[in-house]
Design a protein around this motif. Structure first.
Motif: not given
Length: 123
Positions: A65-90
């Protein structure tokens, strides 16, 4: 065999439409790149490190369970770091969401000039 006047007009109209659509495609594909969101990158790296640490704790303690939670947090962190920045909408009036006005892009200006020339040629 030469084209009739009607066929020539249709061909010219199709050609203008094609040029206009290609310019629009170039504008949307190359639309201004937003700057990197360094806060999101830093939070993603921190979450990734915490996730790796939890993953290792889960492996050492043999608690999946701890390993799975760690993997989920690690994955979420990677997605947050590499996600494209939000663009300004017009909005429809050309004003940016933050209340700032948006300058037309280079390709938009070229499209407008092309359309004006095409309209002048028709008259």
């Amino acid at each position: 065999m030469p084209l009739s006047e009607h066929e020539q007009r249709l061909l010219d109209e199709m050609e203008r439409s094609l040029y206009h659509n290609e310019a629009d495609d170039v504008t949307t594909v190359g639309a201004g790149r937003a700057r990197a969101n360094y806060t999101a990158i830093a939070l993603g790296i921190i979450a990734g490190v915490i996730g790796i640490a939890l993953l290792l704790v889960g492996v050492v303690s043999r608690l999946a369970v701890i390993g799975l939670v760690g993997f989920a947090i690690m994955f979420a962190g990677a997605m947050l770091a590499i996600a494209p920045p939000r663009r300004l909408t017009v909005n429809a009036h050309g004003a940016a969401a933050g209340g700032r006005s948006k300058r037309p892009s280079f390709m938009d200006s070229l499209n407008e000039r092309w359309d004006r020339r095409a309209d002048e040629d028709e008259q």
